[in-house]
Design an enzyme around this catalytic site. Sequence first.
Site, PDB file in Angstrom:
ATOM      1  N   TRP A 137       6.455   4.084   3.476  1.00  0.00           N
ATOM      2  CA  TRP A 137       6.505   4.045   2.009  1.00  0.00           C
ATOM      3  C   TRP A 137       5.504   5.012   1.405  1.00  0.00           C
ATOM      4  O   TRP A 137       4.797   4.683   0.466  1.00  0.00           O
ATOM      5  CB  TRP A 137       6.257   2.630   1.454  1.00  0.00           C
ATOM      6  CG  TRP A 137       7.177   1.601   2.004  1.00  0.00           C
ATOM      7  CD1 TRP A 137       6.856   0.586   2.832  1.00  0.00           C
ATOM      8  CD2 TRP A 137       8.591   1.506   1.757  1.00  0.00           C
ATOM      9  NE1 TRP A 137       7.974  -0.153   3.133  1.00  0.00           N
ATOM     10  CE2 TRP A 137       9.060   0.399   2.485  1.00  0.00           C
ATOM     11  CE3 TRP A 137       9.503   2.259   1.009  1.00  0.00           C
ATOM     12  CZ2 TRP A 137      10.389   0.012   2.494  1.00  0.00           C
ATOM     13  CZ3 TRP A 137      10.830   1.868   1.013  1.00  0.00           C
ATOM     14  CH2 TRP A 137      11.254   0.758   1.750  1.00  0.00           C
TER      15      TRP A 137
ATOM     16  N   PHE B 214      -0.920   9.756   0.619  1.00  0.00           N
ATOM     17  CA  PHE B 214      -1.898   8.710   0.898  1.00  0.00           C
ATOM     18  C   PHE B 214      -1.275   7.717   1.852  1.00  0.00           C
ATOM     19  O   PHE B 214      -0.272   7.076   1.509  1.00  0.00           O
ATOM     20  CB  PHE B 214      -2.254   8.065  -0.448  1.00  0.00           C
ATOM     21  CG  PHE B 214      -3.149   6.863  -0.414  1.00  0.00           C
ATOM     22  CD1 PHE B 214      -4.530   7.014  -0.469  1.00  0.00           C
ATOM     23  CD2 PHE B 214      -2.626   5.574  -0.392  1.00  0.00           C
ATOM     24  CE1 PHE B 214      -5.363   5.895  -0.504  1.00  0.00           C
ATOM     25  CE2 PHE B 214      -3.458   4.461  -0.421  1.00  0.00           C
ATOM     26  CZ  PHE B 214      -4.826   4.622  -0.485  1.00  0.00           C
TER      27      PHE B 214
ATOM     28  N   ARG C 225      25.642   1.484 -32.976  1.00  0.00           N
ATOM     29  CA  ARG C 225      26.781   0.749 -32.404  1.00  0.00           C
ATOM     30  C   ARG C 225      27.301  -0.277 -33.416  1.00  0.00           C
ATOM     31  O   ARG C 225      26.565  -1.170 -33.838  1.00  0.00           O
ATOM     32  CB  ARG C 225      26.326   0.048 -31.117  1.00  0.00           C
ATOM     33  CG  ARG C 225      27.327  -0.906 -30.532  1.00  0.00           C
ATOM     34  CD  ARG C 225      28.454  -0.184 -29.846  1.00  0.00           C
ATOM     35  NE  ARG C 225      29.342  -1.111 -29.173  1.00  0.00           N
ATOM     36  CZ  ARG C 225      30.495  -0.751 -28.613  1.00  0.00           C
ATOM     37  NH1 ARG C 225      30.888   0.519 -28.664  1.00  0.00           N
ATOM     38  NH2 ARG C 225      31.238  -1.635 -28.013  1.00  0.00           N
TER      39      ARG C 225
ATOM     40  N   PHE D  89      -9.139   0.942  -1.533  1.00  0.00           N
ATOM     41  CA  PHE D  89      -9.038   0.129  -2.745  1.00  0.00           C
ATOM     42  C   PHE D  89      -9.569   0.866  -3.977  1.00  0.00           C
ATOM     43  O   PHE D  89      -9.054   0.694  -5.078  1.00  0.00           O
ATOM     44  CB  PHE D  89      -9.761  -1.215  -2.574  1.00  0.00           C
ATOM     45  CG  PHE D  89      -8.956  -2.218  -1.775  1.00  0.00           C
ATOM     46  CD1 PHE D  89      -7.686  -1.891  -1.293  1.00  0.00           C
ATOM     47  CD2 PHE D  89      -9.452  -3.479  -1.494  1.00  0.00           C
ATOM     48  CE1 PHE D  89      -6.940  -2.803  -0.555  1.00  0.00           C
ATOM     49  CE2 PHE D  89      -8.715  -4.404  -0.749  1.00  0.00           C
ATOM     50  CZ  PHE D  89      -7.453  -4.068  -0.280  1.00  0.00           C
TER      51      PHE D  89
ATOM     52  N   PHE E  20      -5.393 -15.352  -0.313  1.00  0.00           N
ATOM     53  CA  PHE E  20      -4.547 -14.355   0.362  1.00  0.00           C
ATOM     54  C   PHE E  20      -4.203 -14.823   1.766  1.00  0.00           C
ATOM     55  O   PHE E  20      -3.141 -14.564   2.290  1.00  0.00           O
ATOM     56  CB  PHE E  20      -5.281 -13.018   0.482  1.00  0.00           C
ATOM     57  CG  PHE E  20      -5.727 -12.469  -0.840  1.00  0.00           C
ATOM     58  CD1 PHE E  20      -4.803 -11.876  -1.681  1.00  0.00           C
ATOM     59  CD2 PHE E  20      -7.051 -12.543  -1.241  1.00  0.00           C
ATOM     60  CE1 PHE E  20      -5.210 -11.368  -2.905  1.00  0.00           C
ATOM     61  CE2 PHE E  20      -7.456 -12.044  -2.452  1.00  0.00           C
ATOM     62  CZ  PHE E  20      -6.538 -11.458  -3.286  1.00  0.00           C
TER      63      PHE E  20
ATOM     64  N   GLU F  59       1.400  -0.328  -5.093  1.00  0.00           N
ATOM     65  CA  GLU F  59       0.030  -0.367  -5.642  1.00  0.00           C
ATOM     66  C   GLU F  59      -0.412  -1.799  -5.935  1.00  0.00           C
ATOM     67  O   GLU F  59      -1.011  -2.089  -6.959  1.00  0.00           O
ATOM     68  CB  GLU F  59      -0.061   0.458  -6.935  1.00  0.00           C
ATOM     69  CG  GLU F  59       0.581   1.806  -6.838  1.00  0.00           C
ATOM     70  CD  GLU F  59      -0.379   2.857  -6.316  1.00  0.00           C
ATOM     71  OE1 GLU F  59      -1.592   2.605  -6.326  1.00  0.00           O
ATOM     72  OE2 GLU F  59       0.094   3.925  -5.903  1.00  0.00           O
ATOM     73  N   GLY F  60      -0.099  -2.673  -5.002  1.00  0.00           N
ATOM     74  CA  GLY F  60      -0.397  -4.080  -5.187  1.00  0.00           C
ATOM     75  C   GLY F  60       0.772  -4.736  -5.864  1.00  0.00           C
ATOM     76  O   GLY F  60       1.092  -4.411  -7.005  1.00  0.00           O
TER      77      GLY F  60
ATOM     78  N   THR G  56       4.670   8.048  -0.716  1.00  0.00           N
ATOM     79  CA  THR G  56       5.136   8.990  -1.741  1.00  0.00           C
ATOM     80  C   THR G  56       4.594  10.388  -1.431  1.00  0.00           C
ATOM     81  O   THR G  56       3.425  10.516  -1.069  1.00  0.00           O
ATOM     82  CB  THR G  56       4.659   8.526  -3.135  1.00  0.00           C
ATOM     83  OG1 THR G  56       5.186   7.236  -3.368  1.00  0.00           O
ATOM     84  CG2 THR G  56       5.104   9.486  -4.221  1.00  0.00           C
TER      85      THR G  56
ATOM     86  N   ILE H 124      21.155  -4.753 -24.553  1.00  0.00           N
ATOM     87  CA  ILE H 124      21.526  -4.283 -25.900  1.00  0.00           C
ATOM     88  C   ILE H 124      22.552  -3.156 -25.817  1.00  0.00           C
ATOM     89  O   ILE H 124      23.454  -3.072 -26.649  1.00  0.00           O
ATOM     90  CB  ILE H 124      20.259  -3.833 -26.673  1.00  0.00           C
ATOM     91  CG1 ILE H 124      19.393  -5.050 -27.002  1.00  0.00           C
ATOM     92  CG2 ILE H 124      20.625  -3.072 -27.951  1.00  0.00           C
ATOM     93  CD1 ILE H 124      18.083  -4.726 -27.674  1.00  0.00           C
TER      94      ILE H 124
END
Lengths: 390, 251
Positions: free
Chosen positions: A165, A132, A271, A239, A386, A366-367, A167, A340
């Site tokens: 970018w 995409f 642990r 969108f 925006f 994705e935003g 994928t 941890i």
Amino acid sequence: MVYEALDFYDIDSLLTEEERMVRDMVRDWVEDRVLPNIEDACRDGVFPDEWRAEIGEMGILGAPLKGYGCPGLSYIAYGLICQELERGDSGVRSFASVQGSLAMYPIWDFGSEEQKEKYLPGMAKGDLVGCFGLTEPDYGSNPGDMITRAEDKGDHFLLNGAKMWITNGTIADLAIVWAKLEGDIRGFIVEKGDEGFSAPEMKGKHSLKASVTSELVFQDCKIPKDRMLPSVKGLRGPFSCLNNARFGISWGAVGAAQSCFNSAREYALSRIQFGHPIASFQLVQNKLSWMLREITKGQLLAYHIGKKKDDGSWIPEQISLAKMNNVDMALEIARMSRDIHGANGILDEYPVMRHMANLESVKTYEGTHDIHNLILGRHITGIQSFTREP
Amino acid sequence: MGVAVLLKQVPDTTAKISISGGKVDESSIAKWAISPYDEYALESAIQLKESGFGDVVAITCGPSRAAKCLTEAAAVGADRLIHILTESTLDSIQVQSLLSASVKETGCDLVMCGKQAADTNSGSTGPGLASTLGFSFVGGVTRVSVNGGLASATRLGPSGLEEVEVGGPCVFTFDKGESELRRPNVRGIMMAKKKPIDSLSPEDLGVNGTNSLVIIKDHSSPPEKQPGQKFIGSESIPEVVEKLREEANVI
């Protein structure tokens, strides 16, 4: 030891038998195939081709789409698939998200009958991989100002520009490319091997290392006239794809968080420090209880928006909230889990550092987290922030 | 013609088992699964069906939770599903009489199951069933094929691989096979969901609910392994030698 997924509010009981079986099938596949091999895949920076084939064989690609060889599952089932894949690795879920929500979905919703027949059955089987192309080097959060152009040359379209970018780009057989045609954003299907099209891989990522990320370059790229998606114009096209992918991410993030929680819990119980398991110390219990609390809330968000996707009553802002919240909590849980684990947390013997690095990307793609805040800000106030334009 | 595959639902082999009040606490078992050797029997039965042999009838005997393993079998290709619903614990003879009654009802003359169940490890179902049904028995096979009226099987014998041929009805029990187990897929799951399960009570099969003659009186966890001892440096040699002589009795 058998994986006991955190399910504090018994969401399991709300699932149909079919949804549970699909979830268990993907969970078993992830345990058999992804978990034993993911660290090698990350080290080599590859998405193993057999994973593509096996995901295709399971028949989960394009999960909620109906017809044309697609599975026709519920959105809840699609969410569960994303959750289980991302419990393995965000890169594996990314492969399925991009294929299903970003490449198959626009063909399914906006494509011509011929385009659907030509691509969807092969894509559902994983025989054809899609990608995409929306983001560009200079236009990320602001895709509306994209530079990539399409020109109508009579008997063909000519594409020029570059996407970044992307994928699955280098391994893709086809790309859904958004470009401006006479000022309007339109979707085009570009096939591997089309004249003037190349998809070089981007190297050097510290995140999503088992996922292929590429540039898409169009230099006088010539494509036939029947490759434009006929039924959508403007940003609504990309969108609406992103809404579906973001929905999947809201579930996927829960899977990554569960993996980190599970590892932290097991580690804390075994642990020993100062003569006692660290799980017996209040500061560690506080962290574990925070994780349980946040994962449970995230699960309820994901489940509820899934139900709304299934009955059609959702609005995009609700998906923004779920994506933003769940990735944010998963990233925080990955960091807390690493804490941890002490120094052991940085080793590839445990999944936490890998999830943490992955989730930094998931927070951004994705935003971005911030853009989702602005989407919600506009929803609350009615004022868009925006851009500085009125 | 057809193959009856007997499936037992057992705790997943990686699940944690806890015991309370002399009994396995079932509510604490996180995952139930088809007993692994039974899965090889199922795989082989589906391969037989694909090679043109008859339908695969999956049969399980157990409480309501056991129905899940029938649906799982349907998702990878089982055609007919039979659930012998029993809520109480049965002994081997009772299980065998229920299973053999249901096999008779299906008319299958090939029966396949694992060589032993992962929970009890008793290995009695296959041979017991063959005896009750009056079928031949071949145990510990890894592969079965049918050609004409003859079934042939490969089994690991004491002196190597044996090829066994069987003329009549037969019960085969399976060892870990050579073939990789198939995974379900979404299409299979959707078909499985639509497949009805014939749920039968022992009475439906004409088997009287007699009391179990063999019962498990108590259950306890195996004794915990003692932690190992560590000795560092040459100064500990006399101590080690003494322990090997006095405690371990090995020198």
